[in-house]
Write an enzyme that holds these catalytic residues in place. Structure first.
Site, short mmCIF file in Angstrom:
data_model
loop_
_atom_site.label_atom_id
_atom_site.label_comp_id
_atom_site.label_asym_id
_atom_site.label_seq_id
_atom_site.Cartn_x
_atom_site.Cartn_y
_atom_site.Cartn_z
CB ALA A 1 7.94 -39.59 13.94
CB ALA B 1 13.65 -39.81 -4.35
CD GLU C 1 -1.36 -2.33 2.08
OE1 GLU C 1 -2.15 -2.99 2.76
OE2 GLU C 1 -0.13 -2.60 2.01
CG ASP D 1 21.83 -40.08 3.77
OD1 ASP D 1 22.44 -41.14 3.56
OD2 ASP D 1 20.59 -40.00 3.83
CB THR E 1 18.94 -37.79 7.70
OG1 THR E 1 17.78 -38.62 7.56
CG2 THR E 1 19.28 -37.18 6.36
CB ALA F 1 8.86 -39.96 6.76
CB ALA G 1 18.57 -46.62 0.55
CB ALA G 2 20.54 -50.54 -2.70
CB CYS H 1 -0.77 -0.53 5.31
SG CYS H 1 0.90 -1.08 4.94
#
Length: 335
Positions: free
Chosen positions: A270, A148, A47, A194, A190, A268, A156-157, A79
């Site tokens: 949780a 993913a 504004e 990772d 993680t 995830a 993951a493998a 404003c």
């Protein structure tokens, strides 16, 4: 109002911490005499920018604004008062302000004798600031869980390797989504396994100038040389395993309104068990592993009748051939 919404959605405007707002000033013949949009925290509100653009032509004009004019003094003045002092005759508002600290602008304008119409294209204005609105109404950030997985649901493998389940087009798309959030969240496991950077990067893998807050939740100490502790972006360690406590802390103490959850299957699960996932984004790769780490941990479900159902909002193919991934965007049933 369409023009005001367009201004509010200007691409280079940050999505946080402030809402995106646009304003257009019209004379009695419907001609634009001034316009403006909020460009981020600490800059003039929409504004005020429109009033500066209009100058004396603002007197007697109609202000069309996507969010109720604020009624408090923060980094900038209220404003609502600026519109009154400029001599605006009428104000058309899309969305009412859900922030109790800033709300009340409509009442202030009406008390000053200004005609106000509220609610025009309110749904579009809410969608423009969906997570910001959600956080003010629910008292916690909006949570997007991203993961993913292979076609058979493995992240993951069996040996723990996961690079790369997602394709390069999918990873670039992930960075686009990260950029729209103000918080990245993972668990301590993680980080230990990772060692992610959790930064937003461009196509050349270079970090963007503006980065979300990187958050790790869990009671375990983090390795001192963790990538998440570097100076590429701010970071925070929340020593709790409770998803609700983590979200409430982020909202109350750090003014966060959109969390991008990229933790492993345990974290995830949780959040899902607690009913604290508001959106699911998954990248499905056309590959099979047969065994390995599941994308999500135990949800306590033992029969198909208790399955968690998701509503599909969008399905998009990213890339082609071996580089193809399908991005699925879904909303949990309980949201």
């Amino acid at each position: 109002m369409q023009r005001a919404l367009h201004l509010a959605a200007t691409p280079d405007v940050p999505h946080h911490p402030n809402p995106r707002v646009g304003c257009v000033l019209l004379d009695d013949d419907g001609r634009t005499v001034g316009e403006g949009h909020h460009r981020g925290a600490g800059t003039p509100h929409a504004e005020v920018a429109a009033l500066a653009d209009a100058g004396e032509a603002a007197r007697g004009a109609t202000a069309v604004v996507t969010l109720e004019p604020c009624n408090h003094t923060g980094r900038t003045g209220p404003c609502a008062q600026a519109l009154i002092e400029a001599g605006v005759r009428r104000v058309v508002v899309a969305q009412r302000d859900p922030n109790p600290v800033a709300a009340g602008g409509v009442a202030t304008l009406e008390a000053a004798g200004i005609e106000v119409e509220a609610g025009l294209r309110a749904a579009e204005a809410r969608a423009l600031n969906a997570s910001w609105t959600f956080a003010h109404e629910r008292g916690r950030p909006y949570v997007t869980w991203k993961f993913a997985a292979t076609l058979d649901g493995r992240s993951a493998a069996a040996d723990g390797t996961s690079r790369w389940v997602s394709s390069r087009p999918a990873r670039l798309d992930t960075h686009r989504l990260r950029a729209a959030c103000d918080t990245m969240l993972v668990g301590t496991n993680t980080v230990a396994v990772d060692d992610p950077r959790l930064t937003v990067r461009d196509e050349q893998d270079q970090p963007l100038a503006t980065q979300p807050l990187r958050v790790v939740m869990g009671e375990r100490d983090l390795p001192a040389d963790s990538a998440i502790l570097d100076d590429a972006a701010p970071s925070l360690h929340l020593r709790t395993r409770d998803p609700l406590v983590a979200l409430q802390t982020l909202r109350r103490d750090h003014d966060r309104h959109h969390v991008f959850l990229e933790g492993g299957p345990t974290l995830a699960a949780a959040f899902l068990r607690a009913g604290l996932v508001d959106e699911v984004v998954t990248y499905v790769a056309p590959m099979l592993l047969g065994t390995g780490r599941n994308a999500v941990g135990d949800l306590g479900i033992t029969t198909i009748a208790d399955a968690r159902h998701l509503y599909l909002r969008d399905a998009t193919v990213l890339g082609s051939g071996a580089e193809a991934n399908v991005r699925l965007t879904m909303t949990p049933e309980e949201t």
